[in-house]
Scaffold this motif. Structure first.
Motif, PDB file in Angstrom:
ATOM      1  N   UNK A   1     -21.558  13.373   5.455  1.00 57.22           N
ATOM      2  CA  UNK A   1     -22.528  12.045   5.206  1.00 57.22           C
ATOM      3  C   UNK A   1     -21.524  11.062   5.037  1.00 57.22           C
ATOM      4  N   UNK A   2     -20.748  11.113   4.064  1.00 62.13           N
ATOM      5  CA  UNK A   2     -19.551  10.223   3.644  1.00 62.13           C
ATOM      6  C   UNK A   2     -18.631   9.701   4.754  1.00 62.13           C
ATOM      7  N   UNK A   3     -18.482  10.648   5.719  1.00 68.21           N
ATOM      8  CA  UNK A   3     -17.451  10.399   6.609  1.00 68.21           C
ATOM      9  C   UNK A   3     -18.369   9.423   7.801  1.00 68.21           C
ATOM     10  N   UNK A   4     -19.407  10.145   7.959  1.00 69.67           N
ATOM     11  CA  UNK A   4     -20.290   9.329   9.002  1.00 69.67           C
ATOM     12  C   UNK A   4     -20.645   8.009   8.640  1.00 69.67           C
ATOM     13  N   UNK A   5     -21.035   7.665   7.288  1.00 73.10           N
ATOM     14  CA  UNK A   5     -21.231   6.377   6.986  1.00 73.10           C
ATOM     15  C   UNK A   5     -20.359   5.464   6.646  1.00 73.10           C
TER      16      UNK A   5
ATOM     17  N   UNK B   1     -12.028   9.897  11.505  1.00 71.99           N
ATOM     18  CA  UNK B   1     -11.047   8.688  11.805  1.00 71.99           C
ATOM     19  C   UNK B   1     -10.001   9.439  12.330  1.00 71.99           C
ATOM     20  N   UNK B   2      -9.020   8.483  13.081  1.00 66.92           N
ATOM     21  CA  UNK B   2      -7.837   9.115  13.620  1.00 66.92           C
ATOM     22  C   UNK B   2      -6.843   9.108  12.633  1.00 66.92           C
TER      23      UNK B   2
ATOM     24  N   UNK C   1     -16.094  10.720  20.686  1.00 64.92           N
ATOM     25  CA  UNK C   1     -16.515  11.681  21.414  1.00 64.92           C
ATOM     26  C   UNK C   1     -16.196  13.050  20.717  1.00 64.92           C
ATOM     27  N   UNK C   2     -14.910  13.113  19.869  1.00 61.73           N
ATOM     28  CA  UNK C   2     -14.934  14.457  19.223  1.00 61.73           C
ATOM     29  C   UNK C   2     -15.773  14.704  18.127  1.00 61.73           C
ATOM     30  N   UNK C   3     -16.172  13.806  17.293  1.00 64.88           N
ATOM     31  CA  UNK C   3     -17.288  14.032  16.602  1.00 64.88           C
ATOM     32  C   UNK C   3     -18.528  14.438  17.078  1.00 64.88           C
ATOM     33  N   UNK C   4     -18.893  13.947  18.151  1.00 61.00           N
ATOM     34  CA  UNK C   4     -19.937  14.243  19.153  1.00 61.00           C
ATOM     35  C   UNK C   4     -19.888  15.796  19.522  1.00 61.00           C
ATOM     36  N   UNK C   5     -18.841  16.129  19.845  1.00 60.58           N
ATOM     37  CA  UNK C   5     -18.512  17.127  20.585  1.00 60.58           C
ATOM     38  C   UNK C   5     -18.654  18.460  19.367  1.00 60.58           C
TER      39      UNK C   5
ATOM     40  N   UNK D   1     -11.542  -1.433  16.565  1.00 66.75           N
ATOM     41  CA  UNK D   1     -10.404  -0.295  16.518  1.00 66.75           C
ATOM     42  C   UNK D   1     -10.594   0.744  15.512  1.00 66.75           C
ATOM     43  N   UNK D   2     -11.762   0.459  14.415  1.00 69.26           N
ATOM     44  CA  UNK D   2     -11.697   1.400  13.471  1.00 69.26           C
ATOM     45  C   UNK D   2     -12.414   2.598  13.931  1.00 69.26           C
ATOM     46  N   UNK D   3     -13.168   2.664  14.982  1.00 72.77           N
ATOM     47  CA  UNK D   3     -13.706   3.816  15.224  1.00 72.77           C
ATOM     48  C   UNK D   3     -13.625   4.046  16.958  1.00 72.77           C
ATOM     49  N   UNK D   4     -12.584   4.443  17.252  1.00 70.27           N
ATOM     50  CA  UNK D   4     -12.323   4.336  18.720  1.00 70.27           C
ATOM     51  C   UNK D   4     -13.237   5.482  19.444  1.00 70.27           C
ATOM     52  N   UNK D   5     -13.542   5.384  20.808  1.00 69.65           N
ATOM     53  CA  UNK D   5     -14.376   6.044  21.775  1.00 69.65           C
ATOM     54  C   UNK D   5     -14.057   7.404  21.524  1.00 69.65           C
ATOM     55  N   UNK D   6     -12.581   7.659  21.362  1.00 65.40           N
ATOM     56  CA  UNK D   6     -12.046   9.173  21.385  1.00 65.40           C
ATOM     57  C   UNK D   6     -12.719   9.888  20.053  1.00 65.40           C
TER      58      UNK D   6
END
Lengths: 205, 205, 205, 205
Positions: free
Chosen positions: D71-75, D200-201, D156-160, D148-153
């Motif tokens: 939750x922490x990471x997502x927010x 994050x990356x 996509x990785x989290x979504x997957x 740039x703080x949350x790139x699409x890549x």
């Protein structure tokens, strides 16, 4: 107010809030036998018979709310969370957490023969509440900044109210041993005082 | 301290606060038969008989309060909430939440034949507390900023206190198996150490 | 929003959160005799029989969540935490804390003869909820800043919704005395209204 | 992250914290008859017999801790608390609050004949957990800032990971109906995935 005291304040708010919310655990859904003849009347009576829980709930909630408002007022002037403040505040939190218990005892026994024991127990708790607020006031005053935001006159006024409160609760406790209703009445007569106590001068708001 | 660790700190404060507040659920209004002969004396005795709950309440509350003060001190130096810190802190929270249980066992059995089992269980819990604080210290130290706010000397002093604490609790646990009172006494003799442990140098305040 | 109201908001959030979380205490692991013949079927039935607790849990949780969202919306416009706001908010907190109890009574008795008593009790609680929100709205409006962030038109719209809500709950209470299902249906038909109520104009977001 | 989402986050943290802390209420001091012959042995056995409560406590605590870390990471990436986010988060809070119950059922029945019912109930709860996280992710992604703080890549990785999690829990639930241990094992095999999932990356930290 600085970051240090803000954390203490947030921590205290959490305890105030939880103490208030736990009060609801006193209430239980009244069980009724499944095939009761006249369920309506019975459930209504059962709900009405919960009034002592209701009274204890209202009293405890109101008490802790007023304590919270005063904590709020006092912490506006707090600077620096040293150990003195942390432990004075910790002692107050101990008492905040404890308040619902004597209140429940009072609500249970006020209309019975043991009323004076319950009332004395209740009033004695508020002697502790008062002592802890006096300690907290002292630890806030020691660290105060000497600026216009909290003139000495205001401090003196708050100090006097706190000291008078302590005496009033001591008298209430002694009184409750013999006349329980009178003792409790003294305690409640102080509610408006605490609800209205200002921690700043009107013109500086 | 940055926003990341501030959130971890607020989260921990919530758990500290709730753990302290839940302690009151131990207390129950003593039931008295409605038509009791001498209700006063009985209620007074019943209230006095709650003293083990009272002792457990005071011990647990004091313990968690001191743990909170130290958490407070440690987090002043925390920078960056990485997974290491999150899980070390999470482990500490697990133990914080658990502390009231061994304390209640201790209060119940300290004056009975099973005293050494209860005391060993109590002391062993504080071995866990100590381990979790050592882990948390380590995860805070790893991420520290190398600046004047937290000189190596202070870190070394805190580290030493934490390591000594771990040994003291291990010794207390072994002692409690045979002399329960002595084991518990060792645990409590550390309270002032933790209450007084400073996380900064006096001159930098 | 300033620091003062932020503290009141955080305090309230704590109470909302705790009230929601305490709801789970209703659920107890169903006990099954150790040597039961067909444990699987029995446990499944036992879990299914918890549905009234499940319904009460969902209703209470949803109600308090919606109340929280509205509190959130209202406090965006709050400026200055005077005693008026503190006590109006305190009264609301009292009701928030109380809501799970009538909900549990409703869930227990909705399919039994005492349904109209339970439904009336439930609807009457929401009259109190509505009164407390009206009081809070009033105390927020009194202290508002006269700027573009909260145009008079929006205030009037929110006020109207709150006043209509009060009337709807009063009607629901009267209705529930005779037709419990209809009364409760009126209460629930207002959920979308509260869930959707906006506290700002769309273009100013 | 802005002030709006900060409030939602603090509110959620409160619920996470309370849900974790309430777990301790499962533990009760084992009662022992006052004049027991060999109190020591008995108390030791009684404490050891609490192991299912201990297991449930550890599992629930660990689960909610990992959920909190995520939750922490997502927010960290949440911007703007619209109704979509508020209700998606509210649904997650509902499930967080509920998790301790199926966990306790699992701990009670895992070594008994009804194991597959308990395991299926447990796994099914995590299907709900997974659904609520997918909803929350969606509501965060919709409001994201395209920077740039949350790139699409990363998204996509989290979504997957979230989508894979949902499938894994669905499979676990179906499996648990027949092989309870295997179903539960699948659930637990996902713990490291969630504990390690980065939002994050690495290079942008």
């Amino acid at each position: 107010m600085d970051r240090e005291t803000a954390r203490v304040e947030a921590f205290s708010d959490g305890i105030f809030g939880i103490a208030m919310t736990l009060l609801i655990l006193e209430f239980r859904v009244p069980p009724l036998p499944q095939g009761a003849e006249d369920g309506r009347r019975q459930l209504m009576l059962e709900l009405l018979h919960l009034w002592p829980s209701g009274v204890a709930f209202l009293l405890s909630f109101g008490t802790i709310l007023i304590m919270w408002v005063n904590h709020h007022g006092l912490f506006k002037h707090a600077h620096g969370a040293d150990n003195r403040l942390l432990f004075a505040n910790g002692f107050l939190m101990l008492i905040v957490t404890f308040v619902p218990f004597p209140t429940a005892v009072l609500a249970e026994y006020l209309d019975r023969r043991a009323a004076n024991v319950a009332a004395t127990f209740y009033c004695a708790t508020f002697v502790l509440v008062s002592i802890s607020y006096n300690l907290l006031l002292w630890s806030v005053v020691v660290n105060r900044r000497h600026d216009a935001a909290w003139p000495e006159a205001t401090i003196a006024r708050v100090k006097k109210a706190y000291r008078m409160g302590l005496w009033a609760y001591l008298i209430a406790t002694a009184t409750a041993m013999f006349w329980p209703y009178l003792g409790v009445a003294i305690c409640f007569s102080l509610w408006p005082l605490w609800a209205m106590l200002r921690y700043y001068e009107r013109q500086m708001k």
